[in-house]
Design a protein around this motif. Structure first.
Motif, mmCIF file in Angstrom:
data_model
loop_
_atom_site.group_PDB
_atom_site.id
_atom_site.type_symbol
_atom_site.label_atom_id
_atom_site.label_comp_id
_atom_site.label_asym_id
_atom_site.label_seq_id
_atom_site.Cartn_x
_atom_site.Cartn_y
_atom_site.Cartn_z
ATOM 1 N N ASP A 287 0.830 -1.209 0.000
ATOM 2 C CA ASP A 287 0.000 0.000 0.000
ATOM 3 C C ASP A 287 0.864 1.259 0.000
ATOM 4 N N LEU A 288 2.004 1.193 0.699
ATOM 5 C CA LEU A 288 2.898 2.346 0.803
ATOM 6 C C LEU A 288 3.803 2.500 -0.420
ATOM 7 N N GLY A 289 3.772 1.496 -1.308
ATOM 8 C CA GLY A 289 4.513 1.610 -2.556
ATOM 9 C C GLY A 289 5.977 1.217 -2.499
ATOM 10 N N TYR A 290 6.383 0.456 -1.472
ATOM 11 C CA TYR A 290 7.768 -0.010 -1.423
ATOM 12 C C TYR A 290 8.027 -0.984 -2.571
ATOM 13 N N SER A 291 9.219 -0.922 -3.134
ATOM 14 C CA SER A 291 9.577 -1.831 -4.217
ATOM 15 C C SER A 291 10.006 -3.181 -3.649
ATOM 16 N N TYR A 292 10.034 -4.176 -4.518
ATOM 17 C CA TYR A 292 10.459 -5.512 -4.092
ATOM 18 C C TYR A 292 11.888 -5.483 -3.559
ATOM 19 N N ASN A 293 12.761 -4.744 -4.237
ATOM 20 C CA ASN A 293 14.165 -4.679 -3.815
ATOM 21 C C ASN A 293 14.320 -3.987 -2.464
ATOM 22 N N GLU A 294 13.527 -2.938 -2.222
ATOM 23 C CA GLU A 294 13.578 -2.255 -0.922
ATOM 24 C C GLU A 294 13.164 -3.209 0.197
ATOM 25 N N ILE A 295 12.093 -3.946 -0.049
ATOM 26 C CA ILE A 295 11.598 -4.894 0.952
ATOM 27 C C ILE A 295 12.604 -6.021 1.165
ATOM 28 N N LYS A 296 13.137 -6.539 0.071
ATOM 29 C CA LYS A 296 14.110 -7.627 0.147
ATOM 30 C C LYS A 296 15.339 -7.208 0.956
ATOM 31 N N THR A 297 15.824 -6.000 0.710
ATOM 32 C CA THR A 297 16.998 -5.497 1.428
ATOM 33 C C THR A 297 16.711 -5.347 2.919
ATOM 34 N N ALA A 298 15.527 -4.826 3.252
ATOM 35 C CA ALA A 298 15.160 -4.639 4.661
ATOM 36 C C ALA A 298 15.046 -5.978 5.387
ATOM 37 N N VAL A 299 14.454 -6.965 4.729
ATOM 38 C CA VAL A 299 14.320 -8.298 5.332
ATOM 39 C C VAL A 299 15.698 -8.919 5.542
ATOM 40 N N LEU A 300 16.571 -8.768 4.546
ATOM 41 C CA LEU A 300 17.928 -9.315 4.655
ATOM 42 C C LEU A 300 18.705 -8.626 5.774
ATOM 43 N N ASP A 301 18.537 -7.314 5.901
ATOM 44 C CA ASP A 301 19.224 -6.573 6.964
ATOM 45 C C ASP A 301 18.715 -6.988 8.344
ATOM 46 N N SER A 302 17.427 -7.296 8.439
ATOM 47 C CA SER A 302 16.892 -7.753 9.724
ATOM 48 C C SER A 302 17.474 -9.119 10.086
ATOM 49 N N LEU A 303 17.711 -9.945 9.063
ATOM 50 C CA LEU A 303 18.343 -11.252 9.296
ATOM 51 C C LEU A 303 19.773 -11.064 9.796
ATOM 52 N N LYS A 304 20.503 -10.135 9.178
ATOM 53 C CA LYS A 304 21.882 -9.863 9.594
ATOM 54 C C LYS A 304 21.932 -9.359 11.033
ATOM 55 N N ALA A 305 20.868 -8.637 11.427
ATOM 56 C CA ALA A 305 20.797 -8.120 12.798
ATOM 57 C C ALA A 305 20.240 -9.163 13.771
ATOM 58 N N LYS A 306 19.949 -10.362 13.233
ATOM 59 C CA LYS A 306 19.398 -11.469 14.026
ATOM 60 C C LYS A 306 18.037 -11.111 14.633
ATOM 61 N N LYS A 307 17.271 -10.320 13.887
ATOM 62 C CA LYS A 307 15.910 -9.959 14.287
ATOM 63 C C LYS A 307 14.960 -10.585 13.267
ATOM 64 N N LEU A 308 14.553 -11.815 13.539
ATOM 65 C CA LEU A 308 13.777 -12.566 12.552
ATOM 66 C C LEU A 308 12.278 -12.286 12.660
ATOM 67 N N HIS A 309 11.930 -11.018 12.514
ATOM 68 C CA HIS A 309 10.511 -10.666 12.482
ATOM 69 C C HIS A 309 10.332 -9.414 11.625
ATOM 70 N N LEU A 310 9.160 -9.298 11.028
ATOM 71 C CA LEU A 310 8.924 -8.233 10.056
ATOM 72 C C LEU A 310 8.744 -6.859 10.688
ATOM 73 N N LYS A 311 8.474 -6.805 11.985
ATOM 74 C CA LYS A 311 8.367 -5.493 12.628
ATOM 75 C C LYS A 311 9.710 -4.765 12.563
ATOM 76 N N TYR A 312 10.795 -5.534 12.678
ATOM 77 C CA TYR A 312 12.129 -4.931 12.590
ATOM 78 C C TYR A 312 12.384 -4.458 11.160
ATOM 79 N N ALA A 313 12.022 -5.300 10.187
ATOM 80 C CA ALA A 313 12.183 -4.914 8.781
ATOM 81 C C ALA A 313 11.317 -3.697 8.461
ATOM 82 N N ASP A 314 10.138 -3.638 9.063
ATOM 83 C CA ASP A 314 9.241 -2.502 8.857
ATOM 84 C C ASP A 314 9.873 -1.215 9.390
#
Length: 205
Positions: free
Chosen positions: A146-173
Motif C-alpha cells: 500500500d505504501l509503494g515499497y519496491s520488491y528490492n527495498e523490501i528484500k533489502t530490509a528483510v535481509l538486513d533484519s536477518l543480519k541483525a538477528k531480528k527474525l521478524h517483520l516489525k524490525y524490517a518494517d
C-alpha cells in the motif's frame, strides 16, 4: 494455503465483501453464501464449534434444511469438519482457497501484479527467516505494498533484519520506515543545496 487465501483468512481481504460479490462464480446460492458468512463470523469470535441449532435461530431455515445445506458445503469442499471428543468443529480453508482462485482470475492487471509481488515477498520472507508467515506478517507485507515499497527495498530490509538477528517483520518494517525518513531528509538537503547554488548564480551584482 496460497498467499491470497491467507489474506482472506487474516481479514486483510474482506471475506464478507468478496463472498457476496463472487458467490455465483463459486456456484453458491444466496443462502449458502449467508451460511458461510455466519460461520466466518463464528470463527472471528474464536468459536469453531459447528452447531446447526444455534445457526437456525439466525435464519428462516429449519434445522434439517440447514444440516443438509452444511453437508452440501462440505461435499463441495468449502467447509472442513473434524470430530474431537464428540464435538464437531469446522474450518473454512476450502472456501478461502476457492475465493482466492476466483480473485486471481479477475481481469484486473493491477490486482494480479499485486498478488504476484505479494507471493514473491512471502516466499522470500519465509525462505530467509526459515519459518512460515503468520497473519500479522501478511498484514505488514500488505501495508508495504500500500505504501509503494519496491520488491528490492523490501528484500533489502528483510535481509538486513536477518543480519541483525531480528527474525521478524516489525524490525524490517522499522528499517523501511527509517530509510524512507532519511530519503526525505536527503531530498530536502539536496534541494537546499540547489537553492543556494541558484541564489549564488543569480545574485544581483
Amino acid at each position: 494455503m496460497t498467499s491470497v487465501a491467507r489474506l482472506i483468512k487474516a481479514k486483510t481481504i474482506s471475506f464478507t465483501e468478496e463472498i457476496i460479490t463472487h458467490y455465483k462464480e463459486l456456484n453458491l446460492t444466496e443462502t449458502e453464501a449467508i451460511v458461510l458468512i455466519f460461520l466466518f463470523r463464528k470463527l472471528d469470535d474464536q468459536d469453531n464449534i459447528l452447531s446447526t441449532s444455534a445457526l437456525t435461530k439466525k435464519m428462516t431455515l429449519s434445522e434439517d434444511e440447514l444440516s443438509n445445506l452444511v453437508v452440501g458445503l462440505v461435499q463441495k469442499g468449502f467447509i472442513e469438519i473434524s470430530m474431537e471428543e464428540g464435538v464437531e468443529s469446522f474450518e473454512l480453508d476450502g472456501v478461502y482457497e476457492a475465493l482466492a482462485a476466483v480473485l486471481n482470475q479477475e481481469n484486473t492487471t493491477a490486482f494480479i501484479d499485486r498478488q504476484d509481488m505479494l507471493s514473491q515477498i512471502v516466499l522470500y520472507v519465509e525462505t530467509t527467516y526459515a519459518k512460515p508467515c503468520v497473519p500479522a506478517d501478511l498484514m505488514i507485507i500488505n501495508s508495504w505494498l500500500d505504501l509503494g515499497y519496491s520488491y528490492n527495498e523490501i528484500k533489502t530490509a528483510v535481509l538486513d533484519s536477518l543480519k541483525a538477528k531480528k527474525l521478524h517483520l516489525k524490525y524490517a518494517d522499522a528499517i523501511l520506515a527509517n530509510r524512507k525518513t532519511q530519503s526525505k531528509r536527503t531530498m530536502v538537503e539536496y534541494d537546499e543545496d540547489i537553492k543556494k547554488m541558484l541564489d549564488a548564480m543569480y545574485v544581483k551584482r
